[in-house]
Design a protein around this motif. Structure first.
Motif, PDB file in Angstrom:
ATOM      1  N   PHE A 208      87.547  36.504 -45.522  1.00 11.83           N
ATOM      2  CA  PHE A 208      87.886  37.856 -45.076  1.00 11.83           C
ATOM      3  C   PHE A 208      86.676  38.782 -45.183  1.00 11.83           C
ATOM      4  CE2 PHE A 208      92.497  36.945 -45.273  1.00 11.83           C
ATOM      5  CZ  PHE A 208      92.910  37.643 -44.148  1.00 11.83           C
ATOM      6  N   GLU A 209      85.879  38.604 -46.236  1.00 23.73           N
ATOM      7  CA  GLU A 209      84.671  39.429 -46.374  1.00 23.73           C
ATOM      8  C   GLU A 209      83.699  39.184 -45.218  1.00 23.73           C
ATOM      9  OE1 GLU A 209      83.074  38.511 -50.176  1.00 23.73           O
ATOM     10  OE2 GLU A 209      84.545  39.699 -51.289  1.00 23.73           O
ATOM     11  N   GLN A 210      83.650  37.938 -44.754  1.00 25.37           N
ATOM     12  CA  GLN A 210      82.775  37.631 -43.621  1.00 25.37           C
ATOM     13  C   GLN A 210      83.324  38.172 -42.313  1.00 25.37           C
ATOM     14  OE1 GLN A 210      82.094  33.387 -43.479  1.00 25.37           O
ATOM     15  NE2 GLN A 210      80.538  33.442 -45.073  1.00 25.37           N
ATOM     16  N   GLU A 214      85.166  46.049 -43.278  1.00 19.87           N
ATOM     17  CA  GLU A 214      85.736  47.029 -44.203  1.00 19.87           C
ATOM     18  C   GLU A 214      85.994  46.410 -45.586  1.00 19.87           C
ATOM     19  OE1 GLU A 214      86.615  48.427 -40.087  1.00 19.87           O
ATOM     20  OE2 GLU A 214      86.689  46.511 -41.151  1.00 19.87           O
ATOM     21  N   ILE A 215      86.280  45.112 -45.615  1.00 21.95           N
ATOM     22  CA  ILE A 215      86.457  44.444 -46.907  1.00 21.95           C
ATOM     23  C   ILE A 215      85.100  44.220 -47.562  1.00 21.95           C
ATOM     24  CG2 ILE A 215      87.174  42.274 -48.016  1.00 21.95           C
ATOM     25  CD1 ILE A 215      89.487  42.132 -46.097  1.00 21.95           C
ATOM     26  N   ILE A 222      90.999  43.531 -51.410  1.00 17.69           N
ATOM     27  CA  ILE A 222      91.990  42.469 -51.593  1.00 17.69           C
ATOM     28  C   ILE A 222      92.343  42.436 -53.074  1.00 17.69           C
ATOM     29  CG2 ILE A 222      92.425  39.991 -51.458  1.00 17.69           C
ATOM     30  CD1 ILE A 222      90.502  39.843 -49.124  1.00 17.69           C
ATOM     31  N   LEU A 223      93.604  42.726 -53.394  1.00 21.15           N
ATOM     32  CA  LEU A 223      94.022  42.824 -54.790  1.00 21.15           C
ATOM     33  C   LEU A 223      94.673  41.554 -55.304  1.00 21.15           C
ATOM     34  CD1 LEU A 223      95.411  46.452 -54.974  1.00 21.15           C
ATOM     35  CD2 LEU A 223      93.151  45.628 -55.558  1.00 21.15           C
ATOM     36  N   SER A 224      95.260  40.772 -54.425  1.00 27.55           N
ATOM     37  CA  SER A 224      95.928  39.554 -54.880  1.00 27.55           C
ATOM     38  C   SER A 224      96.039  38.569 -53.722  1.00 27.55           C
ATOM     39  CB  SER A 224      97.319  39.887 -55.430  1.00 27.55           C
ATOM     40  OG  SER A 224      97.969  38.724 -55.890  1.00 27.55           O
ATOM     41  N   ILE A 225      95.983  37.281 -54.076  1.00 27.82           N
ATOM     42  CA  ILE A 225      96.108  36.219 -53.078  1.00 27.82           C
ATOM     43  C   ILE A 225      97.037  35.142 -53.627  1.00 27.82           C
ATOM     44  CG2 ILE A 225      94.908  34.398 -51.798  1.00 27.82           C
ATOM     45  CD1 ILE A 225      92.380  36.104 -51.905  1.00 27.82           C
ATOM     46  N   THR A 249      93.616  46.730 -40.230  1.00 27.23           N
ATOM     47  CA  THR A 249      92.182  46.429 -40.258  1.00 27.23           C
ATOM     48  C   THR A 249      91.945  44.943 -40.437  1.00 27.23           C
ATOM     49  OG1 THR A 249      91.692  48.601 -41.194  1.00 27.23           O
ATOM     50  CG2 THR A 249      90.025  46.890 -41.478  1.00 27.23           C
ATOM     51  N   CYS A 250      92.714  44.306 -41.316  1.00 29.05           N
ATOM     52  CA  CYS A 250      92.544  42.871 -41.565  1.00 29.05           C
ATOM     53  C   CYS A 250      93.030  42.024 -40.391  1.00 29.05           C
ATOM     54  CB  CYS A 250      93.284  42.470 -42.840  1.00 29.05           C
ATOM     55  SG  CYS A 250      92.599  43.199 -44.337  1.00 29.05           S
ATOM     56  N   VAL A 251      94.095  42.485 -39.756  1.00 31.29           N
ATOM     57  CA  VAL A 251      94.618  41.727 -38.606  1.00 31.29           C
ATOM     58  C   VAL A 251      93.655  41.817 -37.433  1.00 31.29           C
ATOM     59  CG1 VAL A 251      96.485  41.598 -36.912  1.00 31.29           C
ATOM     60  CG2 VAL A 251      97.004  41.962 -39.348  1.00 31.29           C
ATOM     61  N   GLY A 252      93.107  42.998 -37.214  1.00 34.15           N
ATOM     62  CA  GLY A 252      92.145  43.174 -36.133  1.00 34.15           C
ATOM     63  C   GLY A 252      92.810  43.396 -34.786  1.00 34.15           C
TER      64      GLY A 252
END
Length: 393
Positions: A208-210, A214-215, A222-225, A249-252
């Motif tokens: 996700f960072e890649q 924004e992440i 990201i607080l939990s996985i 934002t994460c979904v895009g």
């Protein structure tokens, strides 16, 4: 050989980063062992390497004593003062004993020491380099596999991917390019060993960072996985900027960002939910895509709760083989019991009946107690009247 030796040491220090002093120290120790092995000498041998000229000299060290017990280890005071009148008992004297053919032995020994130091230096460099990638993501190429591991080429080193770190039902072929998470780097006797994973939850974090700037810059966190590798994962996110929707934002756009991760992980489904400081709202979000009517917390254990969902949403909330509920519990760190609205109505109805029954039993006990008290009072009165009449007679 002298110039070649010095040139080799200079090159080793410049290209491999191996200190010349460290190599010379190891070389002198190795030459002492070689001298003892070839010439059968005792432990009183020293080897000196001239760093300027490159010459190697072997010395026998003898101690000055009044009486000589071993001529290889000791020298008499008389003989010592003949060399130098300043010598006293207990002093150490060095005598050069360099053999004529020691240059050949020295060259062979030096070659072995230098090669060993080169290997150690390369191992150290590789270990230091890949230690920096620990808990990070790397791209590698599948090379081969055996019963225990899949071997992934990371460039300078071959990493191992164990069975428990492989995504179930994912098949790896030679020359496949895959992204892996470096779990740990060990410095073993055979050299550095890198262990990688495709199932670690933090692999999702790095992906996700890649994929989501924004992440990477910290605007979205990201607080939990919670993840069941290869099948489904839930990710809880929040935004530090109130104007930015963390889930969107994460979904895009058109789901492009999350789809890139799904493709990388061979179809693993992603549920991105918004974190909330209110546990009830957070738990409801975690059970997405099902609707939640109510969240009831256990008063005795605050980490246990009952989630009420509409009847037609019960199977969706629980998920296939309980997966949705299980992942939601992992994500939120709450023990979640899911009930339908009709089940809760029955539960409350039974609770009301139980309370009513308890009230009725209490009332019956009270009434019975009052009757007993009344009967006792009547008996006491009757007894008193009888007693009085007898007394009058």
């Amino acid at each position: 050989m002298s110039k070649e030796m010095l040139n080799a040491l200079d090159t080793l220090e410049a290209e491999k980063g191996v200190s010349k002093a460290v190599v010379i120290e190891a070389l002198e120790a190795a030459l002492i062992s070689a001298y003892k092995r070839h010439y059968g000498q005792s432990q009183n041998v020293e080897v000196n390497f001239d760093e300027k000229k490159g010459d190697i000299t072997v010395y026998a060290v003898k101690e000055v004593t009044d009486e000589v017990m071993d001529s290889q280890l000791e020298i008499s005071l008389k003989d010592a003062t003949a060399i130098n009148p300043a010598y006293e008992v207990g002093d150490k004297i060095r005598f050069e004993v360099t053999p004529k053919d020691f240059g050949r032995i020295a060259a062979q020994t030096a070659k072995q020491v230098i090669l060993q130091r080169v290997r150690e230096a390369e191992r150290s460099i590789i270990y230091d380099e890949f230690s920096a990638y620990e808990n990070d993501i790397m791209q590698g190429v599948v090379e081969r596999q055996d019963r225990r591991y899949i071997y992934v080429n990371l460039g300078k080193i071959e990493a191992v991917l164990s069975k428990q770190d492989q995504i179930p039902n994912e098949h790896y072929q030679p020359h496949d390019r895959i992204k892996v998470y470096v779990t740990r780097v060990e410095n073993t006797s055979k050299g550095p060993q890198v262990f990688v994973s495709r199932t670690h939850p933090d692999l999702l974090r790095r992906l996700f960072e890649q994929e989501v700037p924004e992440i990477y810059d910290g605007t979205v966190e990201i607080l939990s996985i919670a993840r069941e590798a290869g099948d489904r994962a839930k990710i809880a996110v929040r935004s530090t900027d109130p104007d930015i929707d963390p889930v969107g934002t994460c979904v895009g756009p058109k789901g492009q960002r999350v789809q890139a991760l799904v493709n990388e992980l061979k179809g693993e489904n992603m549920d991105i939910v918004e974190w909330n400081e209110d546990p009830a709202i957070y738990i409801a979000n975690a059970l997405n895509p099902s609707e939640v009517s109510d969240v009831i917390f256990d008063m005795e254990n605050p980490k246990v709760c009952t989630v009420v969902v509409p009847d037609h949403q019960l199977s969706l909330a629980i998920g296939k083989r309980g997966q949705n509920a299980r992942l939601a519990a992992k994500l939120t760190a709450y023990k979640i019991d899911i009930k339908s609205e009709s089940d809760m109505e029955e539960f409350y109805a039974q609770l009301d009946e139980q309370e009513s029954s308890e009230v009725e039993e209490t009332e019956e006990i009270v009434d019975s107690s009052l009757e007993d008290e009344a009967n006792v009072s009547d008996e006491e009165v009757t007894f008193d009247e009888t007693d009085e009449s007898e007394t009058e007679s």
